[in-house]
Design a protein around this motif. Structure first.
Motif, PDB file in Angstrom:
ATOM      1  N   MET A   1       0.811  -1.226   0.000  1.00 51.92           N
ATOM      2  CA  MET A   1       0.000   0.000   0.000  1.00 51.92           C
ATOM      3  C   MET A   1       0.843   1.274   0.000  1.00 51.92           C
ATOM      4  N   GLY A   2       2.155   1.124   0.135  1.00 54.01           N
ATOM      5  CA  GLY A   2       3.016   2.302   0.079  1.00 54.01           C
ATOM      6  C   GLY A   2       2.936   3.166   1.328  1.00 54.01           C
ATOM      7  N   ILE A   3       2.416   2.606   2.429  1.00 53.46           N
ATOM      8  CA  ILE A   3       2.325   3.395   3.660  1.00 53.46           C
ATOM      9  C   ILE A   3       3.488   3.007   4.550  1.00 53.46           C
ATOM     10  N   GLN A   4       4.277   4.027   4.915  1.00 52.53           N
ATOM     11  CA  GLN A   4       5.502   3.761   5.652  1.00 52.53           C
ATOM     12  C   GLN A   4       5.333   4.181   7.109  1.00 52.53           C
ATOM     13  N   PHE A   5       5.378   3.223   8.016  1.00 57.98           N
ATOM     14  CA  PHE A   5       5.358   3.534   9.448  1.00 57.98           C
ATOM     15  C   PHE A   5       6.788   3.410   9.959  1.00 57.98           C
ATOM     16  N   ARG A   6       7.629   4.323   9.491  1.00 56.96           N
ATOM     17  CA  ARG A   6       9.065   4.240   9.745  1.00 56.96           C
ATOM     18  C   ARG A   6       9.398   4.168  11.238  1.00 56.96           C
ATOM     19  N   LEU A   7       8.824   5.091  12.014  1.00 63.35           N
ATOM     20  CA  LEU A   7       9.183   5.143  13.433  1.00 63.35           C
ATOM     21  C   LEU A   7       8.652   3.936  14.195  1.00 63.35           C
TER      22      LEU A   7
END
Lengths: 316, 150
Positions: free
Chosen positions: A257-263
């Motif tokens: 989905m291209g959603i980045q939950f980096r932290l």
């Protein structure tokens, strides 16, 4: 009662002695939180200074007019104050520094996300900062502060993901995992990607999922299962596998989905892997001079072995 | 004197109560507390926006057509914010239109911009996408469809 006792024992673990590796790991973990709190508040501040009014205030902004934060670059002043407070907290110059930083970070969030859409990328960071704040305020012994902060963080990580799973089951029901729903989200996020980059494109995994409804259903079901099982991290024995499953879910969400939950992912990696044991092993292997400054007096050096008469583990 | 264990349990339960009270009374969100409601409503239609540069001035009284899509990332603007502001403009909030003009001030100095809403919904086993131009942005003007053509 036995379940509750086991829950508290596993979360806070006060009876288990603390190793030098755990002390070093905690200081690195705390440093990670401090660095990314500072990064986030500056990022939010630099964005918010382009706004001139809180269009859709939330949080404390619903009760107090926080529009003044957007005037005279006060969001940048707020970011600078939070930076100083995080430094004071990290250096243990003030017990109240982290709590003050937490409250000001809430205001910074309100100032940034006042246009009608909120983001959740820094929620876990905020919860951990709250855990650090309470640990410093409520306890004198550094060992207890550390154990409390980690237990508090594990608890709210487990709770947060479980609530996300409940929201899906309440909002949609078991058929939430119907793969066609994932198709809708892939298209929605692709449109966002188009808006962000000016190009509309699908990667190979997205193409595959869009052509295979069964696979899409499988991915959604696995994601829901990972979230629903998150409270298991409250128990030590399940912590690593469940956290790794959650990290896997985030990687899948990013690829599909291209959603980045980096932290979230970075913090989950810190919480999932046995860094403290690795550091202990590393110190014991004789490469310890780098870490000696982190280890408080009274902690035995892992390379020195255990004191006579002990159970073979370092003493608290 | 309470033990660290019982004090920890009390602090956790107190935080949990505050968490519960705040999310229950604030639609599931009170940073950093959240019930993470995103994606809980599966299968529902959605609307997003893409900003386009205006292709060319029209002289026949019709609305300009969308030209090249404008990439928001290099401008440091989030698509979520543009979508939220566009929704507010469509609901009649002109203040949000000024926000939009301010966020997009740099490209607006070069071109007029057309905000196109894209609606997505499930139709049988496909996702139908419908493109609908909704707002024409100029540095000092904002025109909403179905306002008569400029």
């Amino acid at each position: 009662m036995r379940l509750l006792r086991s829950l508290w024992d596993n979360l806070f673990d006060y009876d288990r002695p603390e190793t030098p590796g755990e002390v070093v790991f905690f200081r690195l973990f705390e440093g990670f939180i401090a660095v990314f709190v500072v990064e986030q508040v500056w990022r939010w501040g630099l964005y918010a200074r382009r706004l001139d009014v809180l269009a859709v205030p939330h949080g404390l902004g619903q009760y107090v007019d926080l529009g003044w934060l957007l005037r005279h670059d006060l969001v940048l002043v707020n970011a600078a104050v939070i930076t100083v407070l995080m430094g004071l907290g990290l250096l243990r110059r003030s017990r109240y520094a982290y709590l003050a930083a937490f409250l000001l970070m809430h205001l910074q969030y309100v100032a940034r996300f006042s246009l009608g859409k909120v983001e959740h990328g820094a929620n876990l960071l905020g919860m951990t900062l709250l855990g650090l704040s309470l640990g410093l305020l409520l306890f004198d012994a550094p060992r207890v502060q550390r154990r409390f902060t980690l237990g508090f963080t594990y608890f709210f990580v487990g709770l947060g993901y479980a609530l996300a799973a409940c929201s899906k089951l309440v909002g949609t029901g078991l058929h939430w995992a119907d793969g066609r729903h994932l198709w809708l989200w892939i298209q929605e996020k692709s449109i966002d990607g188009w808006a962000q980059t000016g190009m509309l494109a699908y990667n190979a995994l997205q193409e595959l999922v869009l052509s295979a409804p069964g696979l899409a259903t499988l991915f959604l079901a696995l994601g829901l299962l990972a979230e629903a099982s998150a409270p298991l991290i409250w128990w030590r024995r399940y912590r690593m596998p469940v956290l790794l499953a959650l990290i896997g879910m985030h990687v899948g969400v990013y690829l599909i989905m291209g959603i980045q939950f980096r932290l979230f992912v970075l913090e989950l990696i810190l919480l999932a892997l046995p860094w403290a044991a690795w550091i202990d092993r590393w110190i014991a292997a004789g490469r310890s001079s780098v870490w000696s400054g982190f280890i408080p007096r009274g902690h035995p050096h892992p390379a020195e072995g255990s004191p006579p008469g002990s159970s073979g583990k370092p003493t608290p | 004197m309470t033990s660290p264990r019982s004090r920890s349990i009390s602090a956790l339960i107190a935080t949990l109560c505050v968490y519960g009270a705040l999310v229950a009374t604030h639609q599931g969100e009170f940073w950093p507390f959240s019930i993470y409601p995103m994606f809980s409503q599966a299968g529902h239609p959605w609307s997003r926006v893409v900003v386009h540069e205006v292709a060319a001035d029209t002289t026949d009284g019709s609305w300009p057509r969308p030209g090249r899509p404008l990439a928001l990332r290099p401008l440091g603007v989030k698509a979520n914010d543009v979508a939220a502001l566009t929704a507010a403009v469509m609901a009649g909030d002109l203040g949000s239109g000024r926000h939009l003009q301010r966020l997009l001030a740099a490209p607006l100095a070069q071109h007029d911009l057309l905000v196109v809403r894209i609606h997505g919904r499930l139709e049988a086993d496909t996702v139908a996408l419908i493109h609908e131009p909704v707002v024409l942005l100029r540095p000092d003007t904002l025109l909403r469809y179905p306002t008569p053509a400029p």
